[in-house]
Design a protein around this motif. Structure first.
Motif, mmCIF file in Angstrom:
data_model
loop_
_atom_site.group_PDB
_atom_site.id
_atom_site.type_symbol
_atom_site.label_atom_id
_atom_site.label_comp_id
_atom_site.label_asym_id
_atom_site.label_seq_id
_atom_site.Cartn_x
_atom_site.Cartn_y
_atom_site.Cartn_z
ATOM 1 N N TRP A 116 0.844 -1.201 0.000
ATOM 2 C CA TRP A 116 0.000 0.000 0.000
ATOM 3 C C TRP A 116 0.875 1.245 0.000
ATOM 4 O O TRP A 116 2.102 1.171 0.189
ATOM 5 C CB TRP A 116 -0.902 0.005 1.235
ATOM 6 C CG TRP A 116 -2.188 0.774 1.061
ATOM 7 C CD1 TRP A 116 -2.509 1.974 1.629
ATOM 8 C CD2 TRP A 116 -3.307 0.390 0.281
ATOM 9 N NE1 TRP A 116 -3.782 2.363 1.250
ATOM 10 C CE2 TRP A 116 -4.295 1.411 0.405
ATOM 11 C CE3 TRP A 116 -3.586 -0.710 -0.541
ATOM 12 C CZ2 TRP A 116 -5.515 1.353 -0.244
ATOM 13 C CZ3 TRP A 116 -4.815 -0.772 -1.177
ATOM 14 C CH2 TRP A 116 -5.758 0.262 -1.030
ATOM 15 N N LEU A 118 0.516 5.681 1.234
ATOM 16 C CA LEU A 118 -0.240 6.537 2.143
ATOM 17 C C LEU A 118 -0.499 7.918 1.551
ATOM 18 O O LEU A 118 -0.563 8.904 2.288
ATOM 19 C CB LEU A 118 0.505 6.656 3.482
ATOM 20 C CG LEU A 118 0.630 5.354 4.270
ATOM 21 C CD1 LEU A 118 1.455 5.566 5.533
ATOM 22 C CD2 LEU A 118 -0.743 4.783 4.618
ATOM 23 N N ASP A 119 -0.683 7.984 0.237
ATOM 24 C CA ASP A 119 -0.997 9.265 -0.388
ATOM 25 C C ASP A 119 -2.403 9.712 0.040
ATOM 26 O O ASP A 119 -3.336 8.916 0.088
ATOM 27 C CB ASP A 119 -0.923 9.125 -1.907
ATOM 28 C CG ASP A 119 -1.674 7.890 -2.417
ATOM 29 O OD1 ASP A 119 -1.242 6.771 -2.070
ATOM 30 O OD2 ASP A 119 -2.691 8.050 -3.129
ATOM 31 N N TYR A 120 -2.539 10.983 0.351
ATOM 32 C CA TYR A 120 -3.829 11.538 0.752
ATOM 33 C C TYR A 120 -3.759 13.051 0.614
ATOM 34 O O TYR A 120 -2.742 13.670 0.964
ATOM 35 C CB TYR A 120 -4.165 11.159 2.203
ATOM 36 C CG TYR A 120 -5.516 11.673 2.661
ATOM 37 C CD1 TYR A 120 -6.689 11.004 2.332
ATOM 38 C CD2 TYR A 120 -5.614 12.847 3.406
ATOM 39 C CE1 TYR A 120 -7.929 11.476 2.737
ATOM 40 C CE2 TYR A 120 -6.845 13.338 3.816
ATOM 41 C CZ TYR A 120 -7.999 12.651 3.480
ATOM 42 O OH TYR A 120 -9.221 13.130 3.871
ATOM 43 N N TRP A 122 -4.796 16.176 2.119
ATOM 44 C CA TRP A 122 -5.324 16.698 3.383
ATOM 45 C C TRP A 122 -5.981 18.065 3.181
ATOM 46 O O TRP A 122 -5.518 18.880 2.393
ATOM 47 C CB TRP A 122 -4.206 16.821 4.415
ATOM 48 C CG TRP A 122 -3.747 15.495 4.940
ATOM 49 C CD1 TRP A 122 -2.745 14.722 4.437
ATOM 50 C CD2 TRP A 122 -4.301 14.781 6.042
ATOM 51 N NE1 TRP A 122 -2.624 13.560 5.166
ATOM 52 C CE2 TRP A 122 -3.558 13.574 6.170
ATOM 53 C CE3 TRP A 122 -5.326 15.036 6.953
ATOM 54 C CZ2 TRP A 122 -3.831 12.625 7.151
ATOM 55 C CZ3 TRP A 122 -5.604 14.097 7.936
ATOM 56 C CH2 TRP A 122 -4.864 12.914 8.033
ATOM 57 N N SER A 210 -9.734 1.464 4.861
ATOM 58 C CA SER A 210 -8.340 1.596 4.447
ATOM 59 C C SER A 210 -7.631 2.678 5.260
ATOM 60 O O SER A 210 -8.275 3.459 5.969
ATOM 61 C CB SER A 210 -8.287 1.981 2.964
ATOM 62 O OG SER A 210 -8.741 3.326 2.799
ATOM 63 N N GLN A 212 -6.457 5.376 4.102
ATOM 64 C CA GLN A 212 -6.998 6.667 3.637
ATOM 65 C C GLN A 212 -8.359 6.965 4.263
ATOM 66 O O GLN A 212 -8.710 8.131 4.465
ATOM 67 C CB GLN A 212 -7.093 6.672 2.115
ATOM 68 C CG GLN A 212 -5.772 6.946 1.407
ATOM 69 C CD GLN A 212 -4.816 5.763 1.413
ATOM 70 O OE1 GLN A 212 -5.198 4.645 1.753
ATOM 71 N NE2 GLN A 212 -3.564 6.005 1.041
ATOM 72 N N ASP A 213 -9.117 5.915 4.570
ATOM 73 C CA ASP A 213 -10.407 6.129 5.230
ATOM 74 C C ASP A 213 -10.207 6.681 6.652
ATOM 75 O O ASP A 213 -10.949 7.561 7.094
ATOM 76 C CB ASP A 213 -11.204 4.825 5.278
ATOM 77 C CG ASP A 213 -11.621 4.340 3.905
ATOM 78 O OD1 ASP A 213 -11.734 5.182 2.988
ATOM 79 O OD2 ASP A 213 -11.827 3.128 3.742
ATOM 80 N N MET A 215 -7.587 8.409 7.545
ATOM 81 C CA MET A 215 -7.138 9.779 7.318
ATOM 82 C C MET A 215 -8.328 10.705 7.090
ATOM 83 O O MET A 215 -8.357 11.837 7.599
ATOM 84 C CB MET A 215 -6.183 9.830 6.124
ATOM 85 C CG MET A 215 -4.843 9.151 6.369
ATOM 86 S SD MET A 215 -3.832 9.101 4.864
ATOM 87 C CE MET A 215 -2.389 8.230 5.452
ATOM 88 N N TYR A 293 -0.822 10.544 9.904
ATOM 89 C CA TYR A 293 -2.257 10.615 10.162
ATOM 90 C C TYR A 293 -2.682 11.930 10.821
ATOM 91 O O TYR A 293 -3.842 12.080 11.187
ATOM 92 C CB TYR A 293 -2.708 9.421 11.006
ATOM 93 C CG TYR A 293 -2.772 8.132 10.214
ATOM 94 C CD1 TYR A 293 -3.956 7.724 9.622
ATOM 95 C CD2 TYR A 293 -1.645 7.342 10.040
ATOM 96 C CE1 TYR A 293 -4.020 6.544 8.884
ATOM 97 C CE2 TYR A 293 -1.694 6.161 9.298
ATOM 98 C CZ TYR A 293 -2.891 5.771 8.726
ATOM 99 O OH TYR A 293 -2.948 4.606 7.987
#
Length: 639
Positions: A116, A118-120, A122, A210, A212-213, A215, A293
């Motif tokens: 996986w 951890l791109d997100y 914000w 996930s 991202q969820d 986050m 996070y």
């Protein structure tokens, strides 16, 4: 790429971002793997893409003495599951292990790691810019403790992180809390451990979605003005074969001697804090949640079990330290390094210790010999206060010292006052069911308790369900009794709590000097005959104080004189017996005039009506005495 500096810090125990170097990283269409297994004879990656074949993707040991194995696969794809096949040099041990640095896991009962990233994107920049003020020691802090899987279950199904985000934010804002504290959402194989038996120190549990969820949940709460604290467990870990236990055929993360490495109370393993690589692993885990996070703090679980070598052990079942004492010197040093790293990298966050003994200087700087935590749970206050409140009001006069004793030590640490999940499970009864009397009296007692708690120095923490007085004990397999929450008396309790949280935010006297004796002054601590206490909370700079008066008997007390430091009109800010909260409606018609002669050594006094089983709060104002109050008192209707 691991550098010589990385390896040095790793072994020294001060590397704070190993998650950037070890584990699985997705780069340019390939999965790159690195795992620490110094006593392995062979290590390979097995996964969905290679049919779980240990011959397909062997890893190679680094040429240095680090014990790290590395490799890459161009066949692996994002989202696929994997483990490490470890063959040990010792005793023919072979096991398939989840990645200690894995950032995503299969949904239990499966227990592999997933490839996986951890791109997100914000959206909480405004919160992040101001959170130093929101998390400051002089800020109003009121924490709603939450177990994500049992808060609410529409149609009997657990809510995911994204679904939870909107409903939770609405509820927390309606109740007025400033922060949410998540019971551990680090990956754990046994749901019934509530997250406290962690196997994935870098993985958000996939039960609710996930990474991202999660986050999104944090991001949404931040955008609604709510901080997020995570329960984090460096005190022990479970013995599941896929986890850290006996990782490379040796006691790599835990002590080999069961007198040091096995926890008899929780049937789990204890980290070897004296091993640099283990210290780096845990410090990196703590920083990971803050880095990736955007969490606002960590509540560190079971600190007392880390500090004492004889914790939960009898004579002969533990190994003294090098000086012959029971203090765990390695754990002390680890906790100090942990807090130094957190506050160095994220000075606008919090670390909070759940420490249940009188260990000194838990929330004092490491430079002065402290452990370096920002705050500490006040377990003594919790035990004494609940013990007092559970007593029949007839006998409370003999136990008033249980309420007042907390002020003897209230400023020795930066305390959080906790009414947590531990107080409402396993036959302990819910908070409202702990209270004596009939149903009305139970709710009145709980409103009075919250009034005292929100007036008492210290930050506040309340476990979910307590905001409306749930009568059932908490059960992780169900949900809160939301139908009960809508009943008048229980909804009244929630409104009372919302008003207390509003006052906590808006009255500097109730939060600015939580950790200083200058912010507190007893008016009367010894009126045991009436089971009444009264005190002032004071802000910095000589601003308006708040008077708190508690009556812990079911008898209203009219014309009760309380000394105050100044004359004029004192507005009634809060009355837990107000009809809107489900009370009987006794009160003071919005306030009282402070007049001479005084009482309790003060220049003036208020002649109050103290409602039954209630807490009232007052504040001096510059406003004129309201005409209706003069008229009603003249008619003899002062209550």
């Amino acid at each position: 790429m691991l550098t010589d500096q990385d390896l040095y810090l790793f072994g020294e125990g001060t590397h704070s971002r190993l998650y950037e170097k070890l584990g699985c990283h997705w780069h340019n269409g390939a999965a790159e793997f690195a795992v620490w297994a110094p006593n392995a004879r062979a290590v390979s990656v097995i996964g969905d893409w290679n049919g779980w074949n240990p011959e397909a993707d062997p890893l190679q040991p680094r040429p240095d003495s680090s014990g790290i194995w590395e490799g890459r696969s161009t066949q692996a794809q994002r989202g696929q599951a994997y483990k490490y096949r470890i063959e040990s040099q010792h005793q023919g041990y072979r096991a398939d292990k989840a990645d200690p640095y894995g950032i995503y896991a299969e949904v239990a009962p499966a227990n592999g790691s997933r490839i996986w990233s951890l791109d997100y994107d914000w959206g909480d920049a405004d919160w992040m810019a101001q959170r130093a003020r929101r998390n400051a020691l002089d800020a109003p802090v009121s924490i709603y403790e939450l177990h994500a899987g049992s808060w609410k279950r529409p149609d009997g199904q657990m809510m995911g992180y994204r679904e939870l985000a909107h409903a939770l934010a609405d509820h927390v804002l309606a109740c007025g809390f400033t922060h949410v504290e998540l019971m551990p959402v680090t990956e754990h194989p046994f749901y019934g451990s509530w997250g406290y038996q962690t196997t994935g120190y870098f993985a958000a549990t996939s039960r609710y979605g996930s990474p991202q969820d999660l986050m999104f949940l944090v991001d949404h709460l931040h955008q609604r003005g709510i901080g997020v604290i995570l329960d984090w467990v460096p005190s022990h870990f479970p013995t599941d074969e896929h986890g850290l236990q006996y990782f490379d055929g040796t006691h790599l993360y835990e002590h080999a001697d069961p007198r040091q490495g096995f926890h008899p109370e929780w049937n789990s393993s204890i980290f070897n804090y004296g091993r640099g690589e283990v210290s780096s692993f845990l410090i990196s885990s703590a920083l990971f949640w803050l880095d990736k996070y955007h969490l606002d703090g960590l509540r560190v679980d079971a600190v007392a079990s880390m500090l004492y070598l004889d914790y939960a052990r009898r004579d002969g079942e533990w190994v003294p330290n090098r000086y012959g004492g029971r203090e765990n010197l390695e754990a002390i040093h680890f906790l100090q390094k942990l807090n130094e790293a957190v506050y160095r990298e994220h000075p606008d966050t919090l670390t909070i210790a759940e420490e249940s003994t009188a260990w000194p200087r838990v929330s004092r700087p490491t430079s002065t010999g402290g452990l370096g935590f920002g705050m500490k749970w006040n377990m003594g206050w919790m035990h004494d206060t609940l013990s007092f409140m559970q007593k029949d009001p007839l006998y409370r006069q003999y136990h008033l010292g249980q309420l007042t004793f907390s002020l003897v030590y209230a400023f020795n640490e930066n305390f959080v006052l906790p009414l947590s999940h531990d107080e409402v499970v396993y036959g302990k009864k819910s908070l409202v069911e702990k209270m004596p009397g009939d149903a009305w009296q139970q709710l009145a007692n709980l409103r009075a308790l919250y009034g005292l708690m929100w007036g008492h120095p210290g930050k506040k923490l309340l476990f979910m369900g307590g905001e409306f007085g749930q009568r059932r004990e908490w059960a992780h397999e169900g949900q809160l009794d939301w139908e009960q929450a809508a009943q008048p008396g229980h909804e009244g309790l929630r409104r009372a709590l919302a008003q207390l949280n509003h006052l906590l935010r808006t009255e500097p006297a109730l939060h600015e000097l939580d950790f200083s004796p200058e912010g507190f002054e007893w008016i009367e601590a010894n009126d045991a005959a009436n089971s009444v206490i009264s005190f002032l909370r004071k802000p910095r700079g000589g601003g308006a104080p708040v008077l708190v008066v508690c009556n812990f008997t079911p008898l209203p007390r009219e014309d009760y004189r309380v000394g105050v430091p100044q004359g004029g009109w004192w507005q009634e800010l809060f009355n837990s017996d107000a009809a809107d909260y489900g009370g009987a409606g006794w009160g003071n018609w919005g306030g009282r005039e402070a007049e001479a002669p005084g009482a309790h050594g003060r220049s003036h006094a208020l002649r109050l009506t103290l409602p039954p089983l209630a807490t009232v709060m007052f504040k001096p104002t510059q406003a004129e005495r309201p005409a209706f109050a003069t008229r009603l008192e003249g008619d003899g209707l002062g209550h």
